[in-house]
Design a protein around this motif. Sequence first.
Motif, mmCIF file in Angstrom:
data_model
loop_
_atom_site.group_PDB
_atom_site.id
_atom_site.type_symbol
_atom_site.label_atom_id
_atom_site.label_comp_id
_atom_site.label_asym_id
_atom_site.label_seq_id
_atom_site.Cartn_x
_atom_site.Cartn_y
_atom_site.Cartn_z
ATOM 1 N N MET A 1 0.826 -1.207 0.000
ATOM 2 C CA MET A 1 0.000 0.000 0.000
ATOM 3 C C MET A 1 0.860 1.256 0.000
ATOM 4 S SD MET A 1 -3.184 -1.040 2.464
ATOM 5 C CE MET A 1 -4.304 -2.349 2.051
ATOM 6 N N ARG A 2 1.877 1.271 0.841
ATOM 7 C CA ARG A 2 2.791 2.425 0.852
ATOM 8 C C ARG A 2 3.532 2.554 -0.468
ATOM 9 N NH1 ARG A 2 5.193 1.950 6.919
ATOM 10 N NH2 ARG A 2 3.537 3.134 7.930
ATOM 11 N N ASP A 3 3.994 1.422 -1.005
ATOM 12 C CA ASP A 3 4.761 1.443 -2.251
ATOM 13 C C ASP A 3 3.932 1.857 -3.458
ATOM 14 O OD1 ASP A 3 7.034 0.732 -0.884
ATOM 15 O OD2 ASP A 3 7.128 -1.323 -1.643
ATOM 16 N N THR A 4 2.604 1.788 -3.346
ATOM 17 C CA THR A 4 1.747 2.252 -4.429
ATOM 18 C C THR A 4 1.202 3.657 -4.171
ATOM 19 O OG1 THR A 4 -0.145 1.078 -3.459
ATOM 20 C CG2 THR A 4 1.072 -0.048 -5.238
ATOM 21 N N GLY A 5 1.705 4.319 -3.124
ATOM 22 C CA GLY A 5 1.386 5.725 -2.901
ATOM 23 C C GLY A 5 0.309 6.025 -1.887
ATOM 24 N N ALA A 6 -0.150 5.038 -1.150
ATOM 25 C CA ALA A 6 -1.180 5.299 -0.147
ATOM 26 C C ALA A 6 -0.567 5.929 1.093
ATOM 27 C CB ALA A 6 -1.893 4.001 0.222
ATOM 28 N N ALA B 1 6.563 -1.197 -7.106
ATOM 29 C CA ALA B 1 5.102 -1.278 -7.169
ATOM 30 C C ALA B 1 4.503 0.024 -7.692
ATOM 31 C CB ALA B 1 4.525 -1.628 -5.804
ATOM 32 N N GLY B 2 5.071 1.151 -7.298
ATOM 33 C CA GLY B 2 4.583 2.442 -7.780
ATOM 34 C C GLY B 2 4.781 2.612 -9.274
ATOM 35 N N ILE B 3 5.946 2.220 -9.759
ATOM 36 C CA ILE B 3 6.208 2.292 -11.197
ATOM 37 C C ILE B 3 5.261 1.362 -11.947
ATOM 38 C CG2 ILE B 3 7.923 1.742 -12.978
ATOM 39 C CD1 ILE B 3 10.050 2.717 -10.887
ATOM 40 N N ALA B 4 5.055 0.155 -11.422
ATOM 41 C CA ALA B 4 4.131 -0.786 -12.059
ATOM 42 C C ALA B 4 2.709 -0.231 -12.078
ATOM 43 C CB ALA B 4 4.172 -2.136 -11.345
ATOM 44 N N LEU B 5 2.287 0.416 -10.991
ATOM 45 C CA LEU B 5 0.954 1.020 -10.945
ATOM 46 C C LEU B 5 0.826 2.116 -11.995
ATOM 47 C CD1 LEU B 5 -1.858 1.467 -9.729
ATOM 48 C CD2 LEU B 5 -0.758 2.916 -7.982
ATOM 49 N N ALA B 6 1.809 3.006 -12.072
ATOM 50 C CA ALA B 6 1.759 4.084 -13.060
ATOM 51 C C ALA B 6 1.710 3.528 -14.481
ATOM 52 C CB ALA B 6 2.955 5.009 -12.881
ATOM 53 N N GLU B 7 2.470 2.482 -14.731
ATOM 54 C CA GLU B 7 2.452 1.857 -16.064
ATOM 55 C C GLU B 7 1.095 1.234 -16.371
ATOM 56 O OE1 GLU B 7 5.774 -0.830 -15.871
ATOM 57 O OE2 GLU B 7 7.223 0.767 -16.326
ATOM 58 N N SER C 1 -4.169 12.337 -7.847
ATOM 59 C CA SER C 1 -2.796 12.789 -7.639
ATOM 60 C C SER C 1 -1.803 11.716 -8.076
ATOM 61 C CB SER C 1 -2.594 13.151 -6.165
ATOM 62 O OG SER C 1 -1.279 13.594 -5.955
ATOM 63 N N LEU C 2 -1.578 11.625 -9.360
ATOM 64 C CA LEU C 2 -0.627 10.632 -9.855
ATOM 65 C C LEU C 2 0.798 10.961 -9.416
ATOM 66 C CD1 LEU C 2 -2.023 9.970 -13.439
ATOM 67 C CD2 LEU C 2 -2.532 8.784 -11.306
ATOM 68 N N ASP C 3 1.067 12.220 -9.104
ATOM 69 C CA ASP C 3 2.403 12.611 -8.625
ATOM 70 C C ASP C 3 2.728 11.977 -7.277
ATOM 71 O OD1 ASP C 3 2.742 14.149 -10.877
ATOM 72 O OD2 ASP C 3 2.153 16.021 -9.901
ATOM 73 N N ALA C 4 1.704 11.546 -6.541
ATOM 74 C CA ALA C 4 1.932 10.937 -5.228
ATOM 75 C C ALA C 4 2.366 9.477 -5.336
ATOM 76 C CB ALA C 4 0.661 11.030 -4.386
ATOM 77 N N ILE C 5 2.316 8.911 -6.536
ATOM 78 C CA ILE C 5 2.756 7.527 -6.707
ATOM 79 C C ILE C 5 4.287 7.526 -6.668
ATOM 80 C CG2 ILE C 5 2.805 5.530 -8.238
ATOM 81 C CD1 ILE C 5 0.119 6.497 -9.375
ATOM 82 N N PRO C 6 4.887 6.818 -5.710
ATOM 83 C CA PRO C 6 6.341 6.872 -5.543
ATOM 84 C C PRO C 6 7.081 6.044 -6.600
ATOM 85 C CG PRO C 6 5.388 5.362 -3.958
ATOM 86 C CD PRO C 6 4.232 5.982 -4.695
ATOM 87 N N PRO C 7 8.370 6.299 -6.780
ATOM 88 C CA PRO C 7 9.160 5.557 -7.772
ATOM 89 C C PRO C 7 9.663 4.208 -7.247
ATOM 90 C CG PRO C 7 10.510 7.284 -6.821
ATOM 91 C CD PRO C 7 9.129 7.421 -6.214
ATOM 92 N N THR C 8 8.831 3.522 -6.492
ATOM 93 C CA THR C 8 9.138 2.159 -6.035
ATOM 94 C C THR C 8 8.789 1.198 -7.171
ATOM 95 O OG1 THR C 8 6.912 1.906 -5.182
ATOM 96 C CG2 THR C 8 8.573 2.760 -3.634
#
Length: 195
Positions: free
Chosen positions: A145-150, A176-182, A167-174
Amino acid sequence: MIETVLADGEAVVVRPLGLADRGALAEGYRRLSPESRYQRFWVRTGEIIGDRMLNRLLMQDPGNHALWAVMDGAREYPGVGAASFWRSSEDPEEAEFSCTVLDADQRRGVGTLLLAVLWLEARKVGIRRFIGYTMPENVSAIRWMRDTGAEAEWDGYKVIFRWYLESLDAIPPTDAGIALAERLAEFSEALWQGA
């Protein structure tokens, strides 16, 4: 329905579930380990999901409740995981998000894929925040959850997470976060047209 692949290249289909999927959903519940059932439903239950819960999960209510699953048609049992959201009656801009992935399929990007699909479905109907809950001992869910920006808070009993869907900017570059953004980029045209 969306055709895609998991991080390891396995071809899957992501689609909404409905009343015709009753037997498949019950079988997926049965296939969860006792610990996974407990972490998802917070009660110690047997392998049988009750009719009341099945009815509640499978009764689609467009705009207020959605239930999607990842399926692999090449398997004897095609279910891989499922996730849902329920719009809050007190705050219509917020919905509770929950996700369940079969034990053998965890850590393959299934939850992130489902989060992206429901994220876009929720935005389409005016939901701006997802809220999720987990127990403090569920370290892997907390990390995901944290790695996807929660954002997280502790209420003395459970960990409460909020994703801000605009707020897509809140998605971190982890990872899981990169995978979510993709995944959000991959599915946005198909799921979020005109929203």
